[in-house]
Design a protein around this motif. Structure first.
Motif, PDB file in Angstrom:
ATOM      1  N   ARG A  14       0.804  -1.228   0.000  1.00  0.00           N
ATOM      2  CA  ARG A  14       0.000   0.000   0.000  1.00  0.00           C
ATOM      3  C   ARG A  14       0.835   1.275   0.000  1.00  0.00           C
ATOM      4  N   LYS A  70      -2.411   3.880  -2.034  1.00  0.00           N
ATOM      5  CA  LYS A  70      -3.086   3.722  -0.737  1.00  0.00           C
ATOM      6  C   LYS A  70      -4.423   3.001  -0.868  1.00  0.00           C
ATOM      7  N   LYS A  71      -5.192   3.388  -1.864  1.00  0.00           N
ATOM      8  CA  LYS A  71      -6.529   2.808  -2.045  1.00  0.00           C
ATOM      9  C   LYS A  71      -6.531   1.880  -3.252  1.00  0.00           C
TER      10      LYS A  71
END
Length: 94
Positions: free
Chosen positions: A38, A42-43
């Motif tokens: 990640r 991040k997403k």
């Protein structure tokens, strides 16, 4: 082990088959760092732009629900691409 450095320093003295296998192995390693860690994205949904721009693939939304599932699909597609397009796969070295 620095997979990205190894990928960039591939020895072109290898035979085509060995070179293709080395490229595949190192590609899979680098992709695991990008997709599963990640730190870079991040997403999960942020990976959609990566797959579209870098891998030139438009995967369906359900694959982005799970990073391991997305990674498995990318590796499967990469292996199939290598098998069917050996000459083009070798151009990744240049």
């Amino acid at each position: 082990m620095n997979y990205i450095r190894d990928f960039l320093e591939i020895n072109s003295v290898e035979s085509n088959e060995e070179l293709i296998e080395t490229l595949l192995f190192l590609s899979v390693s680098v992709l695991s760092e990008i997709v599963l860690d990640r730190m870079h994205f991040k997403k999960n949904k942020d990976l959609k732009q990566f797959t579209t721009d870098v891998l030139l693939e438009s995967y369906k939304d359900y694959l982005f629900d799970s990073r391991p599932t997305l990674y498995a699909r990318i590796v499967k597609d990469l292996r199939a691409y290598k098998k069917n397009n050996k000459e083009h796969f070798l151009q990744l070295e240049k």
